[in-house]
Design a protein around this motif. Structure first.
Motif, PDB file in Angstrom:
ATOM      1  N   ASP A  30     133.063  26.890 173.795  1.00 11.56           N
ATOM      2  CA  ASP A  30     132.671  26.604 172.633  1.00 11.56           C
ATOM      3  C   ASP A  30     132.253  25.298 171.980  1.00 11.56           C
ATOM      4  O   ASP A  30     131.976  25.018 171.035  1.00 11.56           O
ATOM      5  N   GLY A  31     131.851  24.335 173.006  1.00 14.11           N
ATOM      6  CA  GLY A  31     131.772  22.995 172.833  1.00 14.11           C
ATOM      7  C   GLY A  31     130.583  23.086 172.180  1.00 14.11           C
ATOM      8  O   GLY A  31     129.564  23.706 172.365  1.00 14.11           O
ATOM      9  N   VAL A  32     130.091  21.871 171.117  1.00 11.14           N
ATOM     10  CA  VAL A  32     128.823  21.492 170.702  1.00 11.14           C
ATOM     11  C   VAL A  32     128.677  20.083 170.412  1.00 11.14           C
ATOM     12  O   VAL A  32     129.453  19.327 170.063  1.00 11.14           O
ATOM     13  N   VAL A  33     127.580  19.657 171.142  1.00 16.02           N
ATOM     14  CA  VAL A  33     127.089  18.277 171.170  1.00 16.02           C
ATOM     15  C   VAL A  33     125.651  17.960 170.517  1.00 16.02           C
ATOM     16  O   VAL A  33     124.698  18.733 171.058  1.00 16.02           O
ATOM     17  N   ILE A  34     125.620  17.562 169.827  1.00 16.69           N
ATOM     18  CA  ILE A  34     124.273  17.093 169.059  1.00 16.69           C
ATOM     19  C   ILE A  34     123.817  15.690 169.176  1.00 16.69           C
ATOM     20  O   ILE A  34     124.552  14.656 169.224  1.00 16.69           O
ATOM     21  N   ASP A  35     122.514  15.793 169.570  1.00 17.85           N
ATOM     22  CA  ASP A  35     121.856  14.342 170.016  1.00 17.85           C
ATOM     23  C   ASP A  35     120.640  14.474 168.829  1.00 17.85           C
ATOM     24  O   ASP A  35     119.497  14.804 168.932  1.00 17.85           O
ATOM     25  N   ALA A  36     121.255  13.696 167.766  1.00 16.42           N
ATOM     26  CA  ALA A  36     120.467  13.312 166.838  1.00 16.42           C
ATOM     27  C   ALA A  36     118.882  12.792 167.148  1.00 16.42           C
ATOM     28  O   ALA A  36     117.900  12.981 166.521  1.00 16.42           O
ATOM     29  N   GLN A  37     119.055  11.906 167.934  1.00 15.56           N
ATOM     30  CA  GLN A  37     117.733  10.989 168.253  1.00 15.56           C
ATOM     31  C   GLN A  37     116.927  11.835 169.123  1.00 15.56           C
ATOM     32  O   GLN A  37     115.580  11.512 168.678  1.00 15.56           O
ATOM     33  N   ARG A  87     129.249  29.913 168.361  1.00 16.79           N
ATOM     34  CA  ARG A  87     128.894  30.730 167.320  1.00 16.79           C
ATOM     35  C   ARG A  87     127.927  29.608 166.484  1.00 16.79           C
ATOM     36  O   ARG A  87     127.959  28.398 166.318  1.00 16.79           O
ATOM     37  N   TRP A  88     126.937  30.394 165.797  1.00 16.52           N
ATOM     38  CA  TRP A  88     125.842  29.550 164.985  1.00 16.52           C
ATOM     39  C   TRP A  88     126.326  28.592 163.889  1.00 16.52           C
ATOM     40  O   TRP A  88     125.765  27.710 163.712  1.00 16.52           O
ATOM     41  N   ARG A  89     127.504  29.070 163.446  1.00 14.33           N
ATOM     42  CA  ARG A  89     127.989  28.300 162.279  1.00 14.33           C
ATOM     43  C   ARG A  89     128.409  27.048 162.654  1.00 14.33           C
ATOM     44  O   ARG A  89     128.263  25.857 162.018  1.00 14.33           O
ATOM     45  N   ALA A  90     129.132  26.555 164.008  1.00 14.57           N
ATOM     46  CA  ALA A  90     129.475  25.468 164.543  1.00 14.57           C
ATOM     47  C   ALA A  90     128.205  24.412 164.571  1.00 14.57           C
ATOM     48  O   ALA A  90     128.353  23.207 164.197  1.00 14.57           O
ATOM     49  N   VAL A  91     127.191  24.999 165.129  1.00 15.51           N
ATOM     50  CA  VAL A  91     125.875  24.163 165.367  1.00 15.51           C
ATOM     51  C   VAL A  91     125.416  23.992 164.096  1.00 15.51           C
ATOM     52  O   VAL A  91     124.759  22.929 163.893  1.00 15.51           O
ATOM     53  N   ILE A  92     125.101  25.068 163.020  1.00 19.23           N
ATOM     54  CA  ILE A  92     124.613  24.688 161.761  1.00 19.23           C
ATOM     55  C   ILE A  92     125.274  23.516 161.202  1.00 19.23           C
ATOM     56  O   ILE A  92     124.569  22.412 160.566  1.00 19.23           O
ATOM     57  N   ASP A  93     126.636  23.496 160.951  1.00 20.53           N
ATOM     58  CA  ASP A  93     127.431  22.393 160.269  1.00 20.53           C
ATOM     59  C   ASP A  93     127.060  21.141 161.144  1.00 20.53           C
ATOM     60  O   ASP A  93     127.057  20.022 160.387  1.00 20.53           O
ATOM     61  N   ALA A  94     127.185  21.224 162.437  1.00 22.46           N
ATOM     62  CA  ALA A  94     127.135  19.815 162.940  1.00 22.46           C
ATOM     63  C   ALA A  94     125.917  19.446 163.086  1.00 22.46           C
ATOM     64  O   ALA A  94     125.653  17.982 162.999  1.00 22.46           O
ATOM     65  N   ALA A  95     124.645  20.215 162.915  1.00 21.63           N
ATOM     66  CA  ALA A  95     123.362  19.580 162.876  1.00 21.63           C
ATOM     67  C   ALA A  95     122.936  19.267 161.363  1.00 21.63           C
ATOM     68  O   ALA A  95     122.414  18.138 161.288  1.00 21.63           O
ATOM     69  N   ALA A  96     123.757  19.702 160.515  1.00 25.19           N
ATOM     70  CA  ALA A  96     123.317  19.386 159.048  1.00 25.19           C
ATOM     71  C   ALA A  96     123.762  17.816 158.646  1.00 25.19           C
ATOM     72  O   ALA A  96     123.128  17.316 158.088  1.00 25.19           O
ATOM     73  N   GLU A  97     124.545  17.275 159.529  1.00 25.63           N
ATOM     74  CA  GLU A  97     125.128  15.889 159.213  1.00 25.63           C
ATOM     75  C   GLU A  97     124.126  15.017 159.514  1.00 25.63           C
ATOM     76  O   GLU A  97     124.005  13.832 158.957  1.00 25.63           O
ATOM     77  N   PHE A  98     123.027  15.503 160.352  1.00 30.94           N
ATOM     78  CA  PHE A  98     121.677  14.536 160.514  1.00 30.94           C
ATOM     79  C   PHE A  98     120.557  15.156 160.034  1.00 30.94           C
ATOM     80  O   PHE A  98     119.391  14.793 160.402  1.00 30.94           O
ATOM     81  N   GLY A  99     120.491  15.941 159.113  1.00 33.79           N
ATOM     82  CA  GLY A  99     119.631  16.581 158.352  1.00 33.79           C
ATOM     83  C   GLY A  99     118.423  17.488 159.230  1.00 33.79           C
ATOM     84  O   GLY A  99     117.418  17.521 159.112  1.00 33.79           O
ATOM     85  N   LEU A 100     119.375  18.242 160.333  1.00 36.85           N
ATOM     86  CA  LEU A 100     118.562  18.868 161.293  1.00 36.85           C
ATOM     87  C   LEU A 100     119.368  20.496 161.222  1.00 36.85           C
ATOM     88  O   LEU A 100     120.158  20.583 160.405  1.00 36.85           O
ATOM     89  N   ALA A 101     118.620  21.370 161.562  1.00 41.32           N
ATOM     90  CA  ALA A 101     119.108  22.834 161.796  1.00 41.32           C
ATOM     91  C   ALA A 101     118.617  23.482 163.063  1.00 41.32           C
ATOM     92  O   ALA A 101     117.653  23.153 163.485  1.00 41.32           O
ATOM     93  N   PHE A 115     119.106  22.938 173.591  1.00 40.58           N
ATOM     94  CA  PHE A 115     117.856  23.389 172.728  1.00 40.58           C
ATOM     95  C   PHE A 115     117.364  22.706 171.724  1.00 40.58           C
ATOM     96  O   PHE A 115     118.029  21.654 171.259  1.00 40.58           O
ATOM     97  N   ASP A 116     116.150  22.462 170.915  1.00 43.86           N
ATOM     98  CA  ASP A 116     115.933  21.697 170.056  1.00 43.86           C
ATOM     99  C   ASP A 116     116.503  22.196 168.833  1.00 43.86           C
ATOM    100  O   ASP A 116     116.658  23.285 168.251  1.00 43.86           O
ATOM    101  N   LEU A 117     116.589  20.948 167.899  1.00 43.97           N
ATOM    102  CA  LEU A 117     116.578  21.049 166.499  1.00 43.97           C
ATOM    103  C   LEU A 117     115.527  21.017 165.799  1.00 43.97           C
ATOM    104  O   LEU A 117     114.701  20.372 166.159  1.00 43.97           O
ATOM    105  N   VAL A 118     115.461  21.218 164.675  1.00 44.67           N
ATOM    106  CA  VAL A 118     114.131  21.081 163.674  1.00 44.67           C
ATOM    107  C   VAL A 118     114.746  20.475 162.281  1.00 44.67           C
ATOM    108  O   VAL A 118     115.857  20.451 162.074  1.00 44.67           O
ATOM    109  N   PRO A 119     113.560  19.604 161.839  1.00 41.89           N
ATOM    110  CA  PRO A 119     113.986  18.806 160.758  1.00 41.89           C
ATOM    111  C   PRO A 119     114.190  19.475 159.445  1.00 41.89           C
ATOM    112  O   PRO A 119     113.248  19.260 158.420  1.00 41.89           O
ATOM    113  N   VAL A 120     115.170  20.446 159.337  1.00 37.36           N
ATOM    114  CA  VAL A 120     115.194  21.064 157.949  1.00 37.36           C
ATOM    115  C   VAL A 120     116.656  21.105 157.506  1.00 37.36           C
ATOM    116  O   VAL A 120     117.629  21.129 157.997  1.00 37.36           O
ATOM    117  N   ALA A 121     116.749  20.408 156.186  1.00 33.53           N
ATOM    118  CA  ALA A 121     117.923  20.232 155.471  1.00 33.53           C
ATOM    119  C   ALA A 121     118.281  20.981 154.239  1.00 33.53           C
ATOM    120  O   ALA A 121     119.414  21.177 153.936  1.00 33.53           O
TER     121      ALA A 121
END
Length: 453
Positions: free
Chosen positions: A94-101, A112-126, A202-208
């Motif tokens: 269940d690891g999650v690594v966000i590459d904000a750049q 699960r999606w909750r972990a990705v949503i919360d981790a991505a939100a720190e960078f204004g991403l979804a 996978f890609d994240l999108v710029p949605v906050a």
């Protein structure tokens, strides 16, 4: 394939770091349980993988032993009892690594999606998650993945960059559009029958944030709301997404009083535009019938679960789905007759989701159902005095909408049979899927012959 009786004489897989559980092992029942309580999983053995190496060892053992393999992370996609199979549980991966750049996420198979949503939100991403953040990332994405941002960005599968998969020969393969392009195409949309995905990027999108939520109406006004929605929804820009559902709410004291034990219509809405623009677009639907509850407001993206309000706890359910070429007034009449307030239907939910926009755009994967205008998904709870009526009521809804049937979405197919699943794809695509499945899983270790054989 080896029978269940013969399997009792097999040795257990070796060189696995995670737990290997048999039906007599403590914790077996809890480990194999899925989200759908209508099914009681009874695999021969459950392997709780701690790495992709564990997955590979388990697959090699199962293949050598002549056993079929199933995989489960959260169990939201469970539609059977898994009898006679080796279940590989990936919930610990269940690891999650966000590459904000680079606006990407890399996740393990149990995430699960909750972990990705919360981790991505720190960078204004979804991420392109679905209506419930409790669903597993991998299974959802491999089936296409239709969420509240899909009209703007497409299916979740359209944004996968690469994945790691264990195929039936026990090999761990890194797959992207350049390396194993056929496998990349087939797995993203074909979902099962090719191997077990252990990691995905996978890609994240710029949605906050978004403007959205739900509007509830009395069920007696279902015809008026559905008729207004069918004309209003297709006119929305791609930054707006919507669905509408007929809901039979339980008498749960935790629900708002106007909803407890009631038959209601639930309009779901999300808009990436300004709150002012979103409110202006929504105004026509807010005035179409008396409103019981209106939760639509400006919200941070991590609050996205509040739009659909999917049940967070497991239930015993039977589900079916189909897509529609259009939703004319005759279709509204048909659905109200089959599942409206006066129909006597036992169904808990009949939902219609607007497609179009980026959902219809072609992509380098096998996701089915892009051409449809609307996706329908219906669920009946197999509990209480009307449980026996659920299967017939599901078929009644599908039959009522048959004149407008289009190729559907795999994730919405629910308890569809093999013939219905095969018909999701064109003849050309199903033949390509069969060819690729035969190449990577010739013995049907992952069940490919059931759909692609």
């Amino acid at each position: 394939m080896t029978t269940v009786a013969e399997s009792s004489n097999l040795g257990m897989p070796e060189h696995i770091q995670g737990a290997v559980l048999t039906p007599d092992s403590p914790g077996f029942t809890e480990e194999v349980a899925g989200f759908n309580l209508a099914h009681q999983p009874t695999p021969i053995v459950a392997v709780v993988a701690e790495s992709d190496q564990d997955v590979a060892e388990a697959v090699r053992w199962a293949t050598t032993s002549g056993l079929r393999v199933t995989v489960q992370a959260t169990g939201h996609g469970l539609t059977g009892d898994l009898a006679g199979t080796v279940l590989i549980s990936t919930r610990l991966l269940d690891g999650v690594v966000i590459d904000a750049q680079h606006r990407t996420a890399r996740v393990g198979a149990g995430t699960r999606w909750r972990a990705v949503i919360d981790a991505a939100a720190e960078f204004g991403l979804a991420p392109l998650n679905g209506s419930s953040s409790g669903v597993g990332v991998i299974g959802y994405t491999l089936g296409g993945g239709l969420g509240p941002l899909a009209r703007r960005y497409g299916f979740a599968a359209d944004h996968v960059r690469s994945f790691t998969i264990v195929t039936a020969d026990g090999e761990i393969r890194f797959v992207d559009p350049d390396r194993e392009p056929d496998l990349f195409w087939a797995v993203l949309g074909g979902k099962i029958g090719f191997g077990i995905v252990t990691e995905m990027e996978f890609d994240l999108v710029p949605v906050a944030r978004y403007f959205g939520g739900g509007v509830f109406y009395p069920g007696a006004h279902a015809a008026a709301v559905l008729d207004a929605w069918r004309s209003w929804a297709p006119q929305l820009p791609v930054d707006a997404a919507t669905s509408v559902a007929l809901l039979r709410m339980p008498p749960d004291p935790q629900l708002p009083p106007p909803l407890q034990g009631q038959f209601v219509v639930h309009l779901r809405y999300t808009d990436l535009g300004t709150p002012e623009a979103g409110a202006q677009r929504l105004a026509a639907m807010r005035s179409v019938a008396p409103v019981l509850i209106d939760t639509v407001a400006e919200m941070p993206y991590p609050a996205i679960d509040s739009v659909h309000m999917d049940p967070p706890l497991p239930l015993p359910c039977l589900a079916r789905g189909m897509s529609l070429t259009a939703m004319p007034s005759a279709a509204v009449d048909a659905i109200v007759a089959a599942a409206g307030a006066e129909s006597g239907s036992s169904l808990t939910m009949v939902e219609f989701r607007l497609l179009g926009g980026a959902v219809a755009a072609p992509a380098a994967n096998s996701v089915a159902g892009r051409e449809a205008a609307i996706a329908m998904h219906t669920i009946g709870v197999l509990a209480g005095p009307f449980a026996d009526a659920v299967p017939g009521d599901l078929e009644r809804v599908l039959g009522a909408l048959q004149p407008w049937r289009a190729r559907g979405l795999l994730n919405f197919a629910g308890h569809a049979g093999h013939d219905e699943l095969r018909n999701l794809w064109s003849d050309t695509d199903i033949e390509r899927l069969r060819t690729i499945a035969a190449r990577f899983d010739p013995a049907g270790t992952f069940g490919a012959p059931g759909i692609f054989g």
